[in-house]
Design an enzyme around this catalytic site. Structure first.
Site, PDB file in Angstrom:
ATOM      1  N   CYS A   1      -1.282  -3.220   6.849  1.00 24.56           N
ATOM      2  CA  CYS A   1      -1.763  -2.212   7.369  1.00 24.56           C
ATOM      3  C   CYS A   1      -2.522  -1.838   8.254  1.00 24.56           C
ATOM      4  O   CYS A   1      -3.014  -1.053   9.807  1.00 24.56           O
ATOM      5  CB  CYS A   1      -1.948  -0.318   6.625  1.00 24.56           C
TER       6      CYS A   1
ATOM      7  N   HIS B   1      -5.152  -6.455   4.068  1.00 26.35           N
ATOM      8  CA  HIS B   1      -4.554  -5.308   4.040  1.00 26.35           C
ATOM      9  C   HIS B   1      -3.451  -4.895   5.080  1.00 26.35           C
ATOM     10  O   HIS B   1      -3.808  -4.843   6.527  1.00 26.35           O
ATOM     11  CB  HIS B   1      -4.825  -3.793   3.853  1.00 26.35           C
TER      12      HIS B   1
ATOM     13  N   GLN C   1      -5.316  -0.364  -3.513  1.00 22.68           N
ATOM     14  CA  GLN C   1      -6.552  -2.025  -4.105  1.00 22.68           C
ATOM     15  C   GLN C   1      -7.387  -0.764  -5.218  1.00 22.68           C
ATOM     16  O   GLN C   1      -7.424  -1.570  -6.605  1.00 22.68           O
ATOM     17  CB  GLN C   1      -7.045  -2.182  -3.880  1.00 22.68           C
TER      18      GLN C   1
ATOM     19  N   CYS D   1       0.635  -1.320  -0.031  1.00 19.27           N
ATOM     20  CA  CYS D   1       0.145   0.099  -0.870  1.00 19.27           C
ATOM     21  C   CYS D   1       1.358   1.025   0.136  1.00 19.27           C
ATOM     22  O   CYS D   1       1.807   1.574   0.636  1.00 19.27           O
ATOM     23  CB  CYS D   1      -1.361  -0.046   1.302  1.00 19.27           C
ATOM     24  N   GLU D   2       0.773   2.320  -1.307  1.00 17.50           N
ATOM     25  CA  GLU D   2       1.461   3.233  -0.817  1.00 17.50           C
ATOM     26  C   GLU D   2       0.871   4.123   0.616  1.00 17.50           C
ATOM     27  O   GLU D   2       2.017   5.436   0.416  1.00 17.50           O
ATOM     28  CB  GLU D   2       0.756   4.155  -2.071  1.00 17.50           C
ATOM     29  N   HIS D   3       0.020   3.916   1.114  1.00 24.05           N
ATOM     30  CA  HIS D   3      -0.014   5.009   2.588  1.00 24.05           C
ATOM     31  C   HIS D   3       0.606   3.825   3.802  1.00 24.05           C
ATOM     32  O   HIS D   3       1.667   4.898   4.851  1.00 24.05           O
ATOM     33  CB  HIS D   3      -1.263   5.019   3.747  1.00 24.05           C
ATOM     34  N   HIS D   4       1.499   2.672   4.040  1.00 27.26           N
ATOM     35  CA  HIS D   4       2.008   2.524   5.163  1.00 27.26           C
ATOM     36  C   HIS D   4       3.441   1.610   4.094  1.00 27.26           C
ATOM     37  O   HIS D   4       4.146   1.439   5.388  1.00 27.26           O
ATOM     38  CB  HIS D   4       1.172   1.855   5.736  1.00 27.26           C
TER      39      HIS D   4
HETATM   40 ZN    ZN Z   1      -2.120   1.194   4.320  1.00 28.58          ZN
END
Ligand code: ZN
Length: 207
Positions: free
Chosen positions: A162, A160, A132, A91-94
């Site tokens: 995260c 996910h 996603q 994931c590009e956030h975490h």
């Molecule tokens: Zn994430």
């Protein structure tokens, strides 16, 4: 959603391998450990090699390998479906792992593509920093553009990291995203045929 992510592979601004390894050492120190102790001494190099595999998708353009399509479909005009294509993304956030499976269906126009290419298509978009929703849309949009089929359907189910290992710690929660184009969007019976075939409500299966 139609925009393709720009990559810096081969660009002069891309950090060197040594810089990347130093960044991993910094993160190990930040976590509270000593990157020079025996067990960790090779870790930065290993992590950087792992990154080369996890993020190999930046170096590939799926439109190129999908160009080799078969134009002879012998009158076949029913749905082509490949389901349960397993993938791991991040994931590009975490930068946490996303474990998922993709189901791809299309209704051919006058060309079809080898099924291994569908799996490779998933792989290329999965091996990038992602959300996603974007993987789902990129797969569908690319197939539509290259194959010009009567319709494309993509459904992705994923867990996910995260969410399963941090934050709200929802171990079992599965996210489902879909993108329906052409006949799959316009004709309920075509969409239903696809959804029945992928057995989306078979919730006893684990991702
Ligand atoms: Zn994430």
């Amino acid at each position: 959603m139609n925009k393709f992510v720009k990559t810096n592979i081969g660009a002069p601004g891309r950090p060197s391998r040594a810089e990347a390894e130093r960044a991993v050492s910094t993160l190990i120190r930040w976590a509270g450990d000593d990157p020079d102790r025996e067990g960790l001494s090779e870790t930065p190099a290993r992590v950087v090699r792992a990154y080369e595999q996890w993020f190999a998708g930046y170096g590939e353009d799926p439109k190129e390998f999908l160009q080799r399509t078969f134009k002879e479909v012998a009158g076949y005009d029913e749905m082509v479906l490949l389901r349960d294509i397993r993938f791991v993304s991040h994931c590009e956030h975490h930068m946490a792992p996303i474990n998922g499976r993709a189901h791809i269906g299309y209704l051919p126009g006058n060309r079809v593509v080898g099924i291994s290419k569908l799996a490779r298509l998933v792989e290329v978009y999965a091996k990038r920093l992602q959300i996603q929703e974007r993987i789902t849309a990129e797969i569908a949009n690319t197939l539509e553009r290259v194959l010009q089929p009567q319709g494309v359907a993509v459904v992705i189910e994923a867990t996910h990291g995260c969410m399963t290992s941090r934050g709200v710690s929802q171990r079992e929660a599965t996210m489902v995203t879909s993108r329906m184009l052409g006949a799959f969007r316009d004709r309920p019976e075509t969409r239903q045929e696809f959804l029945s075939a992928i057995d989306l409500r078979g919730t006893t299966r684990s991702v």
